[in-house]
Design an enzyme around this catalytic site. Structure first.
Site, PDB file in Angstrom:
ATOM      1  N   TYR A   1      43.315  44.486  37.239  1.00  0.00           N
ATOM      2  CA  TYR A   1      43.036  45.263  36.032  1.00  0.00           C
ATOM      3  C   TYR A   1      44.197  46.177  35.697  1.00  0.00           C
ATOM      4  O   TYR A   1      45.128  46.349  36.492  1.00  0.00           O
ATOM      5  CB  TYR A   1      41.740  46.070  36.204  1.00  0.00           C
TER       6      TYR A   1
ATOM      7  N   ARG B   1      53.156  45.184  34.905  1.00  0.00           N
ATOM      8  CA  ARG B   1      52.477  45.287  36.204  1.00  0.00           C
ATOM      9  C   ARG B   1      51.334  44.273  36.285  1.00  0.00           C
ATOM     10  O   ARG B   1      51.089  43.679  37.338  1.00  0.00           O
ATOM     11  CB  ARG B   1      51.971  46.715  36.449  1.00  0.00           C
TER      12      ARG B   1
ATOM     13  N   ARG C   1      30.703  29.013  44.514  1.00  0.00           N
ATOM     14  CA  ARG C   1      31.209  29.944  45.535  1.00  0.00           C
ATOM     15  C   ARG C   1      31.906  29.208  46.677  1.00  0.00           C
ATOM     16  O   ARG C   1      31.306  28.374  47.349  1.00  0.00           O
ATOM     17  CB  ARG C   1      30.073  30.822  46.083  1.00  0.00           C
TER      18      ARG C   1
ATOM     19  N   LYS D   1      47.070  45.653  41.693  1.00  0.00           N
ATOM     20  CA  LYS D   1      45.987  46.471  41.118  1.00  0.00           C
ATOM     21  C   LYS D   1      44.721  45.627  41.014  1.00  0.00           C
ATOM     22  O   LYS D   1      44.356  45.145  39.935  1.00  0.00           O
ATOM     23  CB  LYS D   1      46.427  47.032  39.755  1.00  0.00           C
TER      24      LYS D   1
ATOM     25  N   GLU E   1      48.337  58.032  48.855  1.00  0.00           N
ATOM     26  CA  GLU E   1      48.155  58.371  47.435  1.00  0.00           C
ATOM     27  C   GLU E   1      46.738  58.900  47.248  1.00  0.00           C
ATOM     28  O   GLU E   1      45.969  59.006  48.210  1.00  0.00           O
ATOM     29  CB  GLU E   1      48.424  57.154  46.546  1.00  0.00           C
TER      30      GLU E   1
END
Ligand code: PDD
Length: 284
Positions: A33, A52, A100, A147, A180
């Site tokens: 995301y 990114r 799955r 991310k 962070e």
């Protein structure tokens, strides 16, 4: 709320927007995301967010649902139809729906979802007061530079902060160094005025705001170093702050209940917030 969201080619009222129960984002957190800020209805640093996103997709060998221009057109359309003046636009790509299986499917169609969130960024109340931080163990996986939507560890850290009576958490690696914040990059300012933030690696997200703020700090002649710092260093700091797209620069006033400086937003944090906002407003 009558917000319009985007799901796989359609603009829909949020209550009608649906994703398959077999979507790998849902079953495996197999998705990435981006969150970009909106000021005066315009996207801030969106090219960097798109770059990114491309890198995250490449690292996970995930097909792209659309090119940059198409995604940006969707972002802008959502801002327009939802009348968002200030806030963020969230975008998520997953590997899509498939029966799955731990193995990546051969030919799944990636899912693309976007929505907006209106909120004050420039006049965020926390910018005036500063925020309080507690530290907690960093239990996330080893590719924090990607991310991904696997945010449970970050969410648990945030809940630890809230239950501790603090605003947010900073995460600590097994050597005692801060990586962070749970959804931001973390900085301290030493007693001699040097800004310290952890160097880029797979241990942290390569923040778009971080990159811009360090460039601005350089232009301002502020001293900064990119290196690890400990919880003890943080508690001894003169000031501290965090950066992220939806908050820009936010001053930190306490870490683990230790008051930094005089307990109000420090001059360097305040200056960086102000010049970051000036820079962002030039893009609108
Ligand atoms: N989070 N580190 C982490 C772990 C983050 O989740 C974020 C952003 C950042 C700051 O990156 P940037 O400056 O590019 O926003 C650093 C977003 C805002 C979120 O998850 O909502």
């Amino acid at each position: 709320m009558n917000r319009i969201v985007y799901v796989n080619g359609e603009y829909l009222p949020e209550e009608n927007a649906k994703i398959s129960v077999f979507d790998r984002g849902f079953l495996f957190a197999d998705g990435v995301y981006e969150v970009a800020a909106i000021l005066q209805g315009q996207l801030i640093d969106n090219e960097q967010h798109m770059n990114r996103l491309r890198r995250s997709l490449k690292e996970l060998n995930m097909p792209s649902p659309a090119d940059d221009a198409t995604i940006e057109a969707i972002q802008k359309e959502l801002i327009r139809i939802n009348h968002v003046d200030e806030g963020v636009v969230y975008l998520q790509v997953t590997r899509g729906a498939a029966d799955r299986d731990f193995a990546f499917p051969e030919n799944s169609a990636p899912s693309l979802v976007l929505f907006t969130q209106a909120k004050d960024i420039i006049n965020l109340p926390a910018a005036r007061t500063g925020i309080t931080i507690v530290t907690t163990e960093d239990i996330r996986w080893g590719r924090r530079d990607i991310k991904t939507v696997a945010l449970l560890a970050a969410s648990m850290a945030k809940m630890f902060a809230i239950r501790s009576g603090a605003d947010d958490a900073w995460l600590v690696d097994r050597n005692g160094y801060i990586t962070e914040g749970c959804s931001s990059n973390a900085y301290i300012v030493t007693q001699d005025g040097t800004i310290i933030t952890r160097q880029l690696s797979n241990e942290i997200l390569h923040g778009i705001t971080r990159n811009a703020v360090l460039q601005l700090a350089d232009k301002e002649g502020l001293r900064f170093v990119e290196q690890p710092f400990t919880v003890e260093d943080a508690c001894q700091a003169q000031e501290a702050f965090v950066t992220a797209a939806g908050i820009f620069v936010l001053p930190v006033i306490t870490i683990n209940n230790k008051v930094l400086g005089n307990g109000t937003p420090g001059p360097i944090s305040t200056r960086l917030r102000s010049i970051y906002i000036d820079m962002a407003l030039k893009q609108v």
